[in-house]
Design a protein around this motif. Structure first.
Motif, mmCIF file in Angstrom:
data_model
loop_
_atom_site.group_PDB
_atom_site.id
_atom_site.type_symbol
_atom_site.label_atom_id
_atom_site.label_comp_id
_atom_site.label_asym_id
_atom_site.label_seq_id
_atom_site.Cartn_x
_atom_site.Cartn_y
_atom_site.Cartn_z
ATOM 1 N N GLU A 9 0.863 -1.182 0.000
ATOM 2 C CA GLU A 9 0.000 0.000 0.000
ATOM 3 C C GLU A 9 0.897 1.229 0.000
ATOM 4 N N LEU A 10 0.588 2.184 -0.867
ATOM 5 C CA LEU A 10 1.358 3.422 -0.993
ATOM 6 C C LEU A 10 0.454 4.604 -0.683
ATOM 7 N N ASN A 11 0.905 5.458 0.205
ATOM 8 C CA ASN A 11 0.187 6.698 0.518
ATOM 9 C C ASN A 11 1.129 7.867 0.308
ATOM 10 N N LEU A 12 0.617 8.900 -0.346
ATOM 11 C CA LEU A 12 1.394 10.104 -0.637
ATOM 12 C C LEU A 12 0.662 11.323 -0.101
ATOM 13 N N ASN A 13 1.433 12.283 0.351
ATOM 14 C CA ASN A 13 0.873 13.547 0.797
ATOM 15 C C ASN A 13 1.932 14.619 0.583
ATOM 16 N N THR A 14 1.498 15.820 0.324
ATOM 17 C CA THR A 14 2.419 16.929 0.116
ATOM 18 C C THR A 14 2.047 18.070 1.039
ATOM 19 N N LYS A 15 3.056 18.666 1.642
ATOM 20 C CA LYS A 15 2.865 19.825 2.505
ATOM 21 C C LYS A 15 3.735 20.956 1.960
ATOM 22 N N ILE A 16 3.147 22.147 1.873
ATOM 23 C CA ILE A 16 3.865 23.317 1.353
ATOM 24 C C ILE A 16 3.876 24.395 2.424
ATOM 25 N N ASP A 17 5.068 24.879 2.751
ATOM 26 C CA ASP A 17 5.221 25.976 3.709
ATOM 27 C C ASP A 17 5.918 27.137 3.024
ATOM 28 N N TYR A 43 9.858 28.560 -0.715
ATOM 29 C CA TYR A 43 8.896 27.582 -0.216
ATOM 30 C C TYR A 43 9.611 26.283 0.144
ATOM 31 N N GLU A 44 9.137 25.658 1.211
ATOM 32 C CA GLU A 44 9.555 24.295 1.507
ATOM 33 C C GLU A 44 8.401 23.394 1.078
ATOM 34 N N VAL A 45 8.725 22.393 0.267
ATOM 35 C CA VAL A 45 7.755 21.392 -0.152
ATOM 36 C C VAL A 45 8.215 20.065 0.439
ATOM 37 N N VAL A 46 7.321 19.403 1.179
ATOM 38 C CA VAL A 46 7.643 18.125 1.799
ATOM 39 C C VAL A 46 6.723 17.062 1.208
ATOM 40 N N LEU A 47 7.330 16.050 0.632
ATOM 41 C CA LEU A 47 6.603 14.907 0.088
ATOM 42 C C LEU A 47 6.656 13.793 1.120
ATOM 43 N N HIS A 48 5.486 13.425 1.637
ATOM 44 C CA HIS A 48 5.372 12.332 2.607
ATOM 45 C C HIS A 48 5.038 11.057 1.835
ATOM 46 N N VAL A 49 5.864 10.036 1.984
ATOM 47 C CA VAL A 49 5.650 8.753 1.320
ATOM 48 C C VAL A 49 5.588 7.682 2.402
ATOM 49 N N THR A 50 4.497 6.921 2.414
ATOM 50 C CA THR A 50 4.363 5.807 3.344
ATOM 51 C C THR A 50 4.069 4.547 2.533
ATOM 52 N N VAL A 51 4.886 3.532 2.748
ATOM 53 C CA VAL A 51 4.694 2.254 2.071
ATOM 54 C C VAL A 51 4.574 1.184 3.146
ATOM 55 N N SER A 52 3.531 0.384 3.041
ATOM 56 C CA SER A 52 3.395 -0.747 3.958
ATOM 57 C C SER A 52 3.244 -2.022 3.139
ATOM 58 N N ALA A 53 3.811 -3.088 3.682
ATOM 59 C CA ALA A 53 3.727 -4.398 3.039
ATOM 60 C C ALA A 53 3.172 -5.382 4.056
ATOM 61 N N LYS A 54 2.220 -6.179 3.600
ATOM 62 C CA LYS A 54 1.625 -7.207 4.450
ATOM 63 C C LYS A 54 1.746 -8.560 3.766
ATOM 64 N N VAL A 55 1.931 -9.563 4.581
ATOM 65 C CA VAL A 55 1.869 -10.946 4.123
ATOM 66 C C VAL A 55 0.724 -11.558 4.903
ATOM 67 N N GLY A 56 -0.370 -11.821 4.196
ATOM 68 C CA GLY A 56 -1.585 -12.247 4.873
ATOM 69 C C GLY A 56 -2.103 -11.090 5.710
ATOM 70 N N ASP A 57 -2.310 -11.336 6.985
ATOM 71 C CA ASP A 57 -2.788 -10.265 7.855
ATOM 72 C C ASP A 57 -1.669 -9.672 8.715
ATOM 73 N N LYS A 58 -0.424 -10.094 8.471
ATOM 74 C CA LYS A 58 0.731 -9.624 9.242
ATOM 75 C C LYS A 58 1.477 -8.528 8.481
ATOM 76 N N THR A 59 1.787 -7.461 9.173
ATOM 77 C CA THR A 59 2.577 -6.384 8.568
ATOM 78 C C THR A 59 4.029 -6.822 8.487
ATOM 79 N N ALA A 60 4.576 -6.819 7.275
ATOM 80 C CA ALA A 60 5.988 -7.160 7.075
ATOM 81 C C ALA A 60 6.856 -5.947 7.382
ATOM 82 N N PHE A 61 6.509 -4.797 6.778
ATOM 83 C CA PHE A 61 7.250 -3.570 7.065
ATOM 84 C C PHE A 61 6.397 -2.353 6.770
ATOM 85 N N ILE A 62 6.813 -1.261 7.393
ATOM 86 C CA ILE A 62 6.238 0.059 7.130
ATOM 87 C C ILE A 62 7.418 1.014 6.966
#
Length: 158
Positions: free
Chosen positions: A42-50, A57-76
């Protein structure tokens, strides 16, 4: 007269690109390494601009990736990839897509590299994120904001 013309010319530059924050978790290690590796991602993206000053301007790209095997989270993996940009003499209509789509597009390859490195260092198979169309995401966000404005809710002022 020449000075006034130069001061009205649009200017865009990248002052700095940096990793602002990084997090890697593998909450189910070592058990996750013992089974068959067929993850869902699963990939989630968000951008914040200050706005730092009149043209910076400061632009911050937030990237979150999670991986699951079955119902167990492998990594975030969570990465905040940031940049400081100068944008002078752009109209508000031009500044939105510049900061909301073009700058995240510049930052994404750096974030993709950080994600890939962290996943490999966590002893998982390499994960290379596919290209993201930030222009389409920005347009979609603008449409959603406009739809909320039409629904009786006032859009926020920037």
């Amino acid at each position: 007269m020449a000075e006034q013309q130069n001061s009205n010319q649009r200017q865009f530059s990248v002052q700095r690109v940096y990793t602002k924050d990084v997090s890697f978790e593998s909450p189910n290690a070592p058990e996750v390494f013992r089974g068959e590796w067929k993850p869902t991602h699963e990939l989630n993206l968000n951008t914040k601009i200050d706005k730092l000053d009149e043209t910076t301007y400061e632009v911050v790209l937030h990237v979150t990736v999670s991986a699951k095997v079955g119902d167990k989270t492998a990594f975030i993996v969570e990465v905040q990839q940031a940049g400081i940009f100068t944008a002078a003499s752009f109209s508000e209509e031009e500044l939105g897509p510049l900061l909301g789509a073009y700058c995240p597009n510049l930052l994404f390859p750096y974030a993709r590299e950080v994600v890939s490195d962290l996943v490999v260092k966590g002893s998982f198979p390499q994960l290379v994120l596919q290209h993201v169309n930030f222009d389409a995401l920005f347009a979609q966000h603008q449409q959603q904001a406009a739809a909320q404005g039409e629904g009786g809710e006032k859009p926020s002022q920037h």
